[in-house]
Design a protein around this motif. Structure first.
Motif, PDB file in Angstrom:
ATOM      1  N   GLU A  98       0.871  -1.174   0.000  1.00  0.00           N
ATOM      2  CA  GLU A  98       0.000   0.000   0.000  1.00  0.00           C
ATOM      3  C   GLU A  98       0.909   1.225   0.000  1.00  0.00           C
ATOM      4  O   GLU A  98       2.103   1.113   0.258  1.00  0.00           O
ATOM      5  N   ASN A  99       0.354   2.378  -0.321  1.00  0.00           N
ATOM      6  CA  ASN A  99       1.194   3.567  -0.239  1.00  0.00           C
ATOM      7  C   ASN A  99       0.523   4.626   0.625  1.00  0.00           C
ATOM      8  O   ASN A  99      -0.706   4.763   0.624  1.00  0.00           O
ATOM      9  N   GLN A 100       1.337   5.343   1.364  1.00  0.00           N
ATOM     10  CA  GLN A 100       0.833   6.288   2.348  1.00  0.00           C
ATOM     11  C   GLN A 100       0.443   7.636   1.753  1.00  0.00           C
ATOM     12  O   GLN A 100      -0.138   8.465   2.440  1.00  0.00           O
ATOM     13  N   TYR A 103      -3.315   6.865   1.229  1.00  0.00           N
ATOM     14  CA  TYR A 103      -3.985   6.063   2.258  1.00  0.00           C
ATOM     15  C   TYR A 103      -5.050   6.930   2.936  1.00  0.00           C
ATOM     16  O   TYR A 103      -4.765   8.062   3.340  1.00  0.00           O
ATOM     17  N   ARG A 111      -3.335  13.269   8.338  1.00  0.00           N
ATOM     18  CA  ARG A 111      -2.295  12.584   7.578  1.00  0.00           C
ATOM     19  C   ARG A 111      -0.920  12.952   8.126  1.00  0.00           C
ATOM     20  O   ARG A 111      -0.554  14.130   8.194  1.00  0.00           O
ATOM     21  N   TYR A 115       5.142   9.465   7.184  1.00  0.00           N
ATOM     22  CA  TYR A 115       4.983   8.129   6.600  1.00  0.00           C
ATOM     23  C   TYR A 115       5.187   8.169   5.087  1.00  0.00           C
ATOM     24  O   TYR A 115       5.934   7.362   4.515  1.00  0.00           O
ATOM     25  N   ASN A 136      -1.939   0.979  -7.540  1.00  0.00           N
ATOM     26  CA  ASN A 136      -1.032   1.355  -6.459  1.00  0.00           C
ATOM     27  C   ASN A 136       0.120   2.200  -7.011  1.00  0.00           C
ATOM     28  O   ASN A 136       0.431   3.280  -6.475  1.00  0.00           O
ATOM     29  N   ASP A 211     -11.201   2.271   7.167  1.00  0.00           N
ATOM     30  CA  ASP A 211     -10.829   2.350   5.755  1.00  0.00           C
ATOM     31  C   ASP A 211     -11.438   1.233   4.922  1.00  0.00           C
ATOM     32  O   ASP A 211     -11.406   1.279   3.687  1.00  0.00           O
ATOM     33  N   LYS A 212     -12.006   0.225   5.569  1.00  0.00           N
ATOM     34  CA  LYS A 212     -12.669  -0.861   4.850  1.00  0.00           C
ATOM     35  C   LYS A 212     -14.169  -0.632   4.709  1.00  0.00           C
ATOM     36  O   LYS A 212     -14.893  -1.484   4.194  1.00  0.00           O
ATOM     37  N   HIS A 285     -10.212   2.134   0.676  1.00  0.00           N
ATOM     38  CA  HIS A 285      -8.886   1.967   0.088  1.00  0.00           C
ATOM     39  C   HIS A 285      -8.668   0.484  -0.169  1.00  0.00           C
ATOM     40  O   HIS A 285      -9.082  -0.378   0.610  1.00  0.00           O
ATOM     41  N   GLU A 286      -8.086   0.194  -1.305  1.00  0.00           N
ATOM     42  CA  GLU A 286      -7.682  -1.172  -1.623  1.00  0.00           C
ATOM     43  C   GLU A 286      -6.645  -1.090  -2.728  1.00  0.00           C
ATOM     44  O   GLU A 286      -6.916  -0.561  -3.809  1.00  0.00           O
ATOM     45  N   PHE A 287      -5.474  -1.622  -2.470  1.00  0.00           N
ATOM     46  CA  PHE A 287      -4.393  -1.542  -3.447  1.00  0.00           C
ATOM     47  C   PHE A 287      -4.190  -2.841  -4.201  1.00  0.00           C
ATOM     48  O   PHE A 287      -3.502  -2.867  -5.206  1.00  0.00           O
TER      49      PHE A 287
END
Length: 319
Positions: A98-100, A103, A111, A115, A136, A211-212, A285-287
Motif C-alpha cells: 500500500e502507499n501512504q 492512504y 495525515r 509516513y 497502487n 478504511d474498509k 482503500h484497496e491496493f
C-alpha cells in the motif's frame, strides 16, 4: 531484472517490519522458494514500525554480503542503509503493499507527513520499486509532487520522475487451495448445486477498520433485513479491541443470521468461502484485494465499488 537475481543470488535478506496478513503471506512464499534470511517484527503498532524499525533491524541483520535486500515499504530503507552502509552494496528491492500518499484518513490534517515522506526516500534509495497493482503504482507516482507541495518551503522538484524508471508492477502471489478439497467441504462435486439450495450467504473478509467501509456494509445488511430478504452473513477479518460501534450494533441486530464473526483458521476460511454466494467490499482503500480474489476463486460473486484497484482485477464485474 531482480527476479533473475533472486534465482541467482547466494543469499537474500527478507525484511518485514509488519509480519502479518498479506505482508507475511508474501514473505513466506518468497522464503519457501529462495535461499533467504528472514528478519521480521510482529504485526502490531504499524505506526511505530514505520517510524523506528530501521534502528531495530540495524542491530540484528548480520554483517554479511547479501546479493539482494528485499523489504516492504513499511521499512524506512533510506534510514537503514545510512545506518548500515554495507547494505547499500546489495541490490535493494522495496515492495509496496500500500502507499501512504493516498492512504485514507478521516480528516486531511490527520495525515502524518512522515509516513509518505519515508516511502519516497525509500524509493530514491532502492534499485527496484515493486507495486502490487497498477492502481497502487499510478496513485503513488501521481501524488508525489502534490504531496511534497505540502512542505512550507524548499520543495524539491522532479522527484516522481527520478522514481518512475525504477517502478514495476508484479501482482501479489496468491496460494489458492487445491480444487480437490471442494467435494470434501461441500459433500458434492457440484458447487453450483450446493449454493442453489442454501440461503443467500454474504461474506465480508476484511479488517474491521474505518478504511474498509464498515458503515456502508452495515447499511447494506440492515437494508436486506428491512426488506425481509432471506440471508446469512460471515463477517471475517482481524480486529483490535477498538471495534467499530456500527459493526457491534449491526451484529447484535442480525442475531442468528451472523454465521461467523472475526478471524478464523485458514482451513475454516476456505470452507466459508466455498459455501458463500457473494463476497462484498465497501473499501475506501484497496491496493490489491487478496481476500476478494481468494473468495472469487472459491466461487463467490464479487460485489465491489467501481474504484480503487477493483476495475483492474475485476474489469467487467464492478459497479
Amino acid at each position: 531484472p531482480f527476479i533473475a537475481l533472486f534465482r541467482m543470488a547466494a543469499k537474500v535478506a527478507l525484511v518485514e517490519p509488519f509480519y502479518g496478513g498479506s505482508h507475511k503471506q508474501l514473505i513466506d512464499i518468497l522464503a519457501a522458494h529462495f535461499d533467504c534470511d528472514l528478519f521480521t517484527l510482529p504485526p502490531t503498532k504499524w505506526h511505530w514500525r514505520m517510524r523506528v524499525s530501521a534502528l531495530y533491524f540495524c542491530s540484528i541483520i548480520p554483517k554479511q554480503n547479501y546479493r539482494i535486500f528485499f523489504a516492504s515499504s513499511v521499512l524506512n530503507l533510506c534510514e537503514l542503509v545510512s545506518l548500515r552502509p554495507c547494505l547499500g552494496e546489495s541490490y535493494k528491492v522495496i515492495y509496496f503493499h500500500e502507499n501512504q500518499l493516498v492512504y485514507p484518513v478521516r480528516k486531511h490534517q490527520e495525515r502524518d507527513f512522515q509516513y509518505g515522506y519515508n516511502q519516497i526516500l525509500s524509493c530514491l534509495v532502492a534499485d527496484t520499486v515493486v507495486f502490487n497493482s497498477h492502481f497502487n503504482m499510478n496513485s503513488f507516482l501521481e501524488s508525489v509532487d502534490s504531496f511534497l507541495k505540502t512542505m512550507p518551503d524548499c520543495r524539491p522538484k522532479g522527484v516522481a520522475e527520478q522514481i518512475r524508471p525504477k517502478c514495476i508492477v508484479i501482482y501479489f502471489p496468491i496460494e489458492f487451495p487445491p480444487k480437490r478439497i471442494l467435494p470434501v467441504v461441500l459433500n458434492t462435486d457440484d458447487a453450483g448445486s450446493y449454493r442453489s439450495s442454501t440461503p443467500l450467504h454474504l461474506v465480508w473478509p476484511h479488517r474491521w477498520e474505518h478504511d474498509k467501509g464498515p458503515d456502508e456494509f452495515c447499511t447494506l445488511l440492515l437494508k436486506l433485513l428491512e426488506e425481509k430478504v432471506a440471508f446469512v452473513v460471515s463477517i471475517l477479518g482481524s480486529h483490535t479491541n477498538d471495534i467499530p460501534v456500527v459493526l457491534e450494533e449491526t451484529i447484535s441486530k442480525l442475531g442468528s443470521r451472523v454465521l461467523h464473526r472475526g478471524p478464523v483458521s485458514k482451513e475454516e476460511y476456505w470452507c466459508i468461502l466455498m459455501k458463500a454466494h457473494v463476497v462484498v467490499s465497501t473499501a475506501k482503500h484497496e491496493f490489491f484485494g487478496v481476500a476478494m480474489l481468494e473468495a472469487s476463486y472459491c466461487g463467490c460473486y464479487p460485489l465491489c465499488p467501481n474504484r480503487l484497484v477493483y476495475p483492474e482485477i475485476f474489469p467487467s464485474m464492478t459497479f
